[in-house]
Design an enzyme around this catalytic site. Structure first.
Site, PDB file in Angstrom:
ATOM      1  N   ASP A 177       0.865  -1.180   0.000  1.00  0.00           N
ATOM      2  CA  ASP A 177       0.000   0.000   0.000  1.00  0.00           C
ATOM      3  C   ASP A 177       0.902   1.231   0.000  1.00  0.00           C
ATOM      4  O   ASP A 177       1.462   1.575   1.046  1.00  0.00           O
ATOM      5  CB  ASP A 177      -0.902  -0.038   1.236  1.00  0.00           C
ATOM      6  CG  ASP A 177      -1.679   1.251   1.479  1.00  0.00           C
ATOM      7  OD1 ASP A 177      -1.824   2.040   0.534  1.00  0.00           O
ATOM      8  OD2 ASP A 177      -2.110   1.464   2.623  1.00  0.00           O
ATOM      9  N   GLU A 209      -0.576  10.931   1.238  1.00  0.00           N
ATOM     10  CA  GLU A 209      -1.892  10.313   1.426  1.00  0.00           C
ATOM     11  C   GLU A 209      -2.030   9.756   2.836  1.00  0.00           C
ATOM     12  O   GLU A 209      -3.076   9.891   3.475  1.00  0.00           O
ATOM     13  CB  GLU A 209      -2.105   9.203   0.384  1.00  0.00           C
ATOM     14  CG  GLU A 209      -3.523   8.653   0.336  1.00  0.00           C
ATOM     15  CD  GLU A 209      -3.759   7.460   1.242  1.00  0.00           C
ATOM     16  OE1 GLU A 209      -4.920   7.018   1.344  1.00  0.00           O
ATOM     17  OE2 GLU A 209      -2.792   6.956   1.853  1.00  0.00           O
ATOM     18  N   GLU A 210      -0.968   9.126   3.328  1.00  0.00           N
ATOM     19  CA  GLU A 210      -1.039   8.516   4.653  1.00  0.00           C
ATOM     20  C   GLU A 210      -1.010   9.554   5.778  1.00  0.00           C
ATOM     21  O   GLU A 210      -1.262   9.215   6.933  1.00  0.00           O
ATOM     22  CB  GLU A 210       0.120   7.528   4.844  1.00  0.00           C
ATOM     23  CG  GLU A 210       0.165   6.387   3.849  1.00  0.00           C
ATOM     24  CD  GLU A 210      -0.950   5.375   4.030  1.00  0.00           C
ATOM     25  OE1 GLU A 210      -1.831   5.580   4.891  1.00  0.00           O
ATOM     26  OE2 GLU A 210      -0.953   4.368   3.292  1.00  0.00           O
ATOM     27  N   ASP A 232      -5.986   2.110  -5.533  1.00  0.00           N
ATOM     28  CA  ASP A 232      -5.557   1.825  -4.161  1.00  0.00           C
ATOM     29  C   ASP A 232      -6.055   0.437  -3.803  1.00  0.00           C
ATOM     30  O   ASP A 232      -6.730  -0.234  -4.604  1.00  0.00           O
ATOM     31  CB  ASP A 232      -6.097   2.875  -3.191  1.00  0.00           C
ATOM     32  CG  ASP A 232      -5.187   3.081  -1.973  1.00  0.00           C
ATOM     33  OD1 ASP A 232      -4.451   2.140  -1.615  1.00  0.00           O
ATOM     34  OD2 ASP A 232      -5.215   4.170  -1.388  1.00  0.00           O
ATOM     35  N   HIS A 327      -1.657  -1.931   6.420  1.00  0.00           N
ATOM     36  CA  HIS A 327      -0.935  -1.050   7.347  1.00  0.00           C
ATOM     37  C   HIS A 327      -0.038  -1.808   8.321  1.00  0.00           C
ATOM     38  O   HIS A 327       0.489  -1.208   9.255  1.00  0.00           O
ATOM     39  CB  HIS A 327      -1.900  -0.128   8.113  1.00  0.00           C
ATOM     40  CG  HIS A 327      -2.370   1.025   7.283  1.00  0.00           C
ATOM     41  ND1 HIS A 327      -2.855   2.194   7.834  1.00  0.00           N
ATOM     42  CD2 HIS A 327      -2.424   1.202   5.930  1.00  0.00           C
ATOM     43  CE1 HIS A 327      -3.205   3.027   6.871  1.00  0.00           C
ATOM     44  NE2 HIS A 327      -2.943   2.441   5.704  1.00  0.00           N
TER      45      HIS A 327
END
Length: 360
Positions: A177, A209-210, A232, A327
């Site tokens: 990711d 983005e994170e 994504d 994650h």
């Protein structure tokens, strides 16, 4: 380079949100090899435009380059290092993880400490330690030694870059990711480079983005698209802990999100444009490609913000590939799903003609 190999390469390049320099340089180099011109804005977004029929709706296809991780918060007198979390890092999966401190002196291997089992009380054995209580051990004997090695407050820290080959061609490792998405977008660029028809397509590899989901906005504002597709992950729901969340399966091919909602402190998400849903459904059927459907609460794409841009808004749809264990330090992805997603996007873009109706 084969798509699977590109995914592997990208997963091994550190690129914390706000510190995407290395992964951006690699993607830029790959675009150079394809002969595709590109540019970088002040936030660090990497963009390329493939001109097409000006009468057709223009399209933005984007994915994020950055990964989640940590920032050095403090260097103790002992040489141990405290961290601040950056992004949705799962605290229950942190202790005993290998990390890399990306310092001015180079990458420094280290680990997030886990209290010695022999000294752990019965109560502690079942407690998730908050990130603020954790510390990193890089082997330094003092603060002076750590600083001499280049460690400073604000340095990025990421999970130790790692990729494992699993059965059936699947990959496990860091930052799938969204490095799998980055590789997919490069592959799509290669496919679109020599096309003879189709809409103007803006490709963006975005930043942060994170962190706050808004890093892509300057690039999107510059592109002024009529349509936006985000690449994504989709949450794979084929493990025992996820079966109630949906029907997306790893190895089941690409999919689209029919509903996303954060549900944790922000009222934001994406309900996709029906014309784009129909486009993907019709394209998948015509091309003999699978198309999975996802609807979930708990994740928020940066597409959420793009949909409100411009005087009329932007028609939006999330297009993705299944992923397990999101994650964490070892996410799992199937490159075959990613390859089919690229084929789906290529075919769908060819169907966006001057008569494509975006009236809701």
């Amino acid at each position: 380079m084969a798509l699977r190999d590109l995914i592997r390469d990208y997963m091994l390049i550190p690129g914390l949100a706000g510190h995407e320099e290395r992964i951006r340089a690699r993607i830029a180099s790959d675009l150079d090899a394809l002969g595709i011109a590109h540019r970088t804005d002040r936030l660090g977004n990497l963009s390329a435009t493939l001109e097409g029929d000006p009468a057709a709706p223009s399209v933005l296809v984007f994915t994020h380059m950055d990964q989640l991780g940590f920032i050095v918060r403090k260097v103790e007198a002992s040489g141990l290092i405290r961290l601040e979390r950056l992004g949705g890092v799962p605290e229950r999966a942190l202790a005993a993880q290998a990390v890399v401190i990306c310092s001015r002196g180079g990458d420094i291997p280290a680990l997030i400490a886990n209290k010695s089992h022999h000294a752990t009380s019965p109560e502690e054995k079942y407690r998730v330690v908050p990130y603020a209580e954790l510390y990193v051990d890089a082997g330094f004997a003092s603060k002076a030694e750590a600083e001499a090695a280049g460690v400073r407050i604000g340095d990025p820290v990421v999970y130790r870059p790692h990729v494992m080959d699993l059965a059936n061609g699947r990959l496990a490792g860091t930052s799938a990711d969204d490095r799998a998405g980055c590789a997919a977008l490069v592959d799509l660029a290669a496919r679109l480079r020599d096309r003879k028809a189709g809409p103007t397509v803006h490709l963006v590899w975005s930043v942060q983005e994170e962190y706050n989901l808004r890093g892509v906005l300057p690039a999107a504002a510059a592109a002024k698209p009529d349509i936006a597709f985000q690449i994504d992950l989709l949450l794979a729901c084929d493990t025992p802990d996820m079966t109630a969340r949906g029907e997306v399966t790893l190895g089941g091919g690409p999919g689209i999100s029919l509903y996303s909602f954060h549900g944790r402190g922000t009222l934001n998400g994406v309900i996709p444009h029906p014309a784009l849903v129909a486009l993907m459904e019709d394209t998948a059927e015509a091309e003999g490609l699978p198309l999975q459907r996802s609807a979930h609460t708990g994740a928020l794409p940066d597409l959420s913000y793009i949909q409100f841009m411009g005087e009329e808004g932007v028609a939006c749809l999330d297009v993705g590939f299944p992923m397990r264990y999101t994650h964490s330090a070892l996410e799992v992805v199937d490159p075959a799903d990613v390859a089919q997603m690229v084929a789906l996007l290529e075919a769908a873009l060819a169907r966006i003609t001057p008569g494509f109706n975006l009236i809701r």
